[in-house]
Design a protein around this motif. Structure first.
Motif, PDB file in Angstrom:
ATOM      1  N   SER A   1       0.942   6.276   4.140  1.00 22.69           N
ATOM      2  CA  SER A   1      -0.225   5.497   4.541  1.00 22.69           C
ATOM      3  C   SER A   1      -0.274   4.197   3.742  1.00 22.69           C
ATOM      4  O   SER A   1      -1.053   3.301   4.051  1.00 22.69           O
ATOM      5  N   GLY A   2       0.535   4.117   2.710  1.00 23.44           N
ATOM      6  CA  GLY A   2       0.597   2.912   1.884  1.00 23.44           C
ATOM      7  C   GLY A   2      -0.353   2.966   0.704  1.00 23.44           C
ATOM      8  O   GLY A   2      -0.535   1.977  -0.003  1.00 23.44           O
ATOM      9  N   LYS A   3      -0.920   4.152   0.450  1.00 28.45           N
ATOM     10  CA  LYS A   3      -1.986   4.189  -0.551  1.00 28.45           C
ATOM     11  C   LYS A   3      -1.531   3.857  -1.961  1.00 28.45           C
ATOM     12  O   LYS A   3      -2.253   3.191  -2.693  1.00 28.45           O
ATOM     13  N   SER A   4      -0.330   4.261  -2.350  1.00 30.43           N
ATOM     14  CA  SER A   4       0.109   3.966  -3.719  1.00 30.43           C
ATOM     15  C   SER A   4       0.215   2.463  -3.968  1.00 30.43           C
ATOM     16  O   SER A   4      -0.342   1.952  -4.940  1.00 30.43           O
ATOM     17  N   SER A   5       0.912   1.759  -3.095  1.00 32.77           N
ATOM     18  CA  SER A   5       1.077   0.319  -3.338  1.00 32.77           C
ATOM     19  C   SER A   5      -0.241  -0.420  -3.185  1.00 32.77           C
ATOM     20  O   SER A   5      -0.545  -1.332  -3.955  1.00 32.77           O
ATOM     21  N   VAL A   6      -1.059  -0.007  -2.224  1.00 35.46           N
ATOM     22  CA  VAL A   6      -2.356  -0.660  -2.023  1.00 35.46           C
ATOM     23  C   VAL A   6      -3.250  -0.421  -3.245  1.00 35.46           C
ATOM     24  O   VAL A   6      -3.858  -1.360  -3.777  1.00 35.46           O
ATOM     25  N   CYS A   7      -3.301   0.825  -3.723  1.00 32.57           N
ATOM     26  CA  CYS A   7      -4.175   1.136  -4.866  1.00 32.57           C
ATOM     27  C   CYS A   7      -3.699   0.443  -6.136  1.00 32.57           C
ATOM     28  O   CYS A   7      -4.515  -0.023  -6.936  1.00 32.57           O
ATOM     29  N   ARG A   8      -2.398   0.376  -6.329  1.00 31.94           N
ATOM     30  CA  ARG A   8      -1.871  -0.322  -7.516  1.00 31.94           C
ATOM     31  C   ARG A   8      -2.261  -1.790  -7.489  1.00 31.94           C
ATOM     32  O   ARG A   8      -2.684  -2.359  -8.488  1.00 31.94           O
ATOM     33  N   ALA A   9      -2.122  -2.407  -6.313  1.00 28.66           N
ATOM     34  CA  ALA A   9      -2.447  -3.829  -6.177  1.00 28.66           C
ATOM     35  C   ALA A   9      -3.933  -4.065  -6.430  1.00 28.66           C
ATOM     36  O   ALA A   9      -4.310  -5.021  -7.118  1.00 28.66           O
ATOM     37  N   VAL A  10      -4.764  -3.202  -5.903  1.00 31.58           N
ATOM     38  CA  VAL A  10      -6.208  -3.361  -6.080  1.00 31.58           C
ATOM     39  C   VAL A  10      -6.583  -3.177  -7.549  1.00 31.58           C
ATOM     40  O   VAL A  10      -7.335  -3.963  -8.118  1.00 31.58           O
ATOM     41  N   ALA A  11      -6.030  -2.148  -8.185  1.00 30.03           N
ATOM     42  CA  ALA A  11      -6.322  -1.900  -9.600  1.00 30.03           C
ATOM     43  C   ALA A  11      -5.871  -3.093 -10.453  1.00 30.03           C
ATOM     44  O   ALA A  11      -6.577  -3.515 -11.365  1.00 30.03           O
ATOM     45  N   THR A  12      -4.697  -3.622 -10.137  1.00 30.62           N
ATOM     46  CA  THR A  12      -4.181  -4.770 -10.893  1.00 30.62           C
ATOM     47  C   THR A  12      -5.128  -5.967 -10.759  1.00 30.62           C
ATOM     48  O   THR A  12      -5.490  -6.606 -11.749  1.00 30.62           O
ATOM     49  N   GLN A  13      -5.551  -6.241  -9.531  1.00 33.72           N
ATOM     50  CA  GLN A  13      -6.439  -7.386  -9.304  1.00 33.72           C
ATOM     51  C   GLN A  13      -7.763  -7.270 -10.038  1.00 33.72           C
ATOM     52  O   GLN A  13      -8.334  -8.252 -10.484  1.00 33.72           O
ATOM     53  N   PHE A  14      -8.261  -6.034 -10.145  1.00 32.17           N
ATOM     54  CA  PHE A  14      -9.567  -5.823 -10.781  1.00 32.17           C
ATOM     55  C   PHE A  14      -9.458  -5.512 -12.269  1.00 32.17           C
ATOM     56  O   PHE A  14     -10.460  -5.332 -12.936  1.00 32.17           O
ATOM     57  N   GLY A  15      -8.230  -5.389 -12.780  1.00 29.70           N
ATOM     58  CA  GLY A  15      -8.069  -5.009 -14.178  1.00 29.70           C
ATOM     59  C   GLY A  15      -8.522  -3.583 -14.428  1.00 29.70           C
ATOM     60  O   GLY A  15      -8.969  -3.237 -15.523  1.00 29.70           O
ATOM     61  N   ALA A  16      -8.413  -2.744 -13.401  1.00 34.26           N
ATOM     62  CA  ALA A  16      -8.846  -1.347 -13.523  1.00 34.26           C
ATOM     63  C   ALA A  16      -7.671  -0.447 -13.892  1.00 34.26           C
ATOM     64  O   ALA A  16      -6.510  -0.845 -13.780  1.00 34.26           O
ATOM     65  N   ASP A  17      -7.988   0.785 -14.313  1.00 39.61           N
ATOM     66  CA  ASP A  17      -6.943   1.781 -14.513  1.00 39.61           C
ATOM     67  C   ASP A  17      -6.514   2.300 -13.142  1.00 39.61           C
ATOM     68  O   ASP A  17      -7.187   2.065 -12.133  1.00 39.61           O
ATOM     69  N   TYR A  18      -5.401   3.022 -13.138  1.00 36.15           N
ATOM     70  CA  TYR A  18      -4.867   3.539 -11.876  1.00 36.15           C
ATOM     71  C   TYR A  18      -4.341   4.948 -12.099  1.00 36.15           C
ATOM     72  O   TYR A  18      -3.648   5.201 -13.085  1.00 36.15           O
ATOM     73  N   LEU A  19      -4.700   5.859 -11.208  1.00 39.42           N
ATOM     74  CA  LEU A  19      -4.179   7.229 -11.324  1.00 39.42           C
ATOM     75  C   LEU A  19      -3.554   7.677 -10.006  1.00 39.42           C
ATOM     76  O   LEU A  19      -4.224   7.726  -8.970  1.00 39.42           O
ATOM     77  N   ASP A  20      -2.265   7.989 -10.071  1.00 38.92           N
ATOM     78  CA  ASP A  20      -1.520   8.510  -8.924  1.00 38.92           C
ATOM     79  C   ASP A  20      -1.452  10.028  -9.096  1.00 38.92           C
ATOM     80  O   ASP A  20      -0.606  10.536  -9.830  1.00 38.92           O
ATOM     81  N   THR A  21      -2.369  10.747  -8.442  1.00 39.02           N
ATOM     82  CA  THR A  21      -2.395  12.209  -8.643  1.00 39.02           C
ATOM     83  C   THR A  21      -1.174  12.880  -8.027  1.00 39.02           C
ATOM     84  O   THR A  21      -0.751  13.937  -8.481  1.00 39.02           O
TER      85      THR A  21
END
Ligand code: CDP
Length: 220
Positions: A13-33
């Motif tokens: 669905s593209g969730k890993s790359s999309v979530c990484r990009a969003v977290a990077t843009q916001f300076g947030a942490d990221y968790l790939d369960t």
């Protein structure tokens, strides 16, 4: 005040790359369960645990010496001193992971570990199959990222080709992706959005458009 962005979705669905990009843009942490289920599977295979032995798998997951970074730009996963970041993407792991993910005790242990990581963070984008429903149903933003089977297969095809340098046959790919969907659907229902979860269908969106669509929901 803690901010949690929860994203679920099937393979491709593209969730890993999309979530990484969003977290990077916001300076947030990221968790790939998913990476945690994969690392648990890697460990079971490394310890030669019989995946059909439910208790043995649960014991292995209980003692799993997992270290996962929450930096969206440097995702490093270690089991003990071994860097398994790449090894957990191997086909042998993809083929076996559903077996660990459907083990109830192992699943509960990993869910607890995921909640601890989320609790420790002030701002995190967490993705998987049951984040919006089980792991963090209290998240401020809850999104189910979907895509048609065709779009997901196309993306997986591109991803595997990029990773291995050799084109897998369409048919083998198709079987792999659809088989895993079927196995996974026994552990959690990620194909339908639960109450309060917004559906974001990325079938006809570019990567940028999908990222922006998720960002719009966070900004609201
Ligand atoms: O490769 P793909 O993006 O499809 O999967 P992944 O996110 O790396 O997750 C690998 C596997 O972990 C899935 O096929 C599920 O069996 C399991 N999983 C799960 O059961 N629950 C989650 N929250 C995340 C992953």
């Amino acid at each position: 005040n803690r901010l949690i962005i929860a994203v679920d979705g099937p393979s491709g669905s593209g969730k890993s790359s999309v979530c990484r990009a969003v977290a990077t843009q916001f300076g947030a942490d990221y968790l790939d369960t998913g990476a945690m289920y994969r690392a648990a599977t890697w460990y079971c295979l490394d310890q030669q645990v019989d995946l059909d032995d439910e208790d043995a798998v649960a014991v292995a997951v209980e003692e799993l010496p997992l270290n996962i970074s929450t930096d969206p730009e440097h995702q490093i996963i270690c089991v003990d001193q071994t860097d398994v970041t790449e090894a957990i993407r191997e086909p042998r792991i993809s083929e076996a992971v559903s077996e660990v993910a459907t083990n109830r005790k192992a699943r509960q242990l990993l869910i607890n570990a995921q909640r601890r990581i989320i609790d420790e963070s002030g701002f995190i984008v967490a993705e998987g199959r049951d984040i919006t429903t089980v792991v963090a149903p209290d998240a401020q933003v809850r999104v189910l990222l979907t895509a048609s089977a065709e779009a997901r297969l196309r993306r997986r095809g591109l991803q595997l080709e990029a990773a291995s340098g050799a084109a897998e046959t369409q048919e083998a790919l198709r079987r792999q992706v659809l088989e895993r969907d079927k196995k996974d659907s026994k552990a959690s229902n990620f194909t339908e959005a639960a109450d309060g979860v917004a559906v974001l269908d990325s079938s006809d969106l570019t990567f940028e458009e999908t990222v922006n669509s998720l960002i719009t929901r966070i900004d609201d």
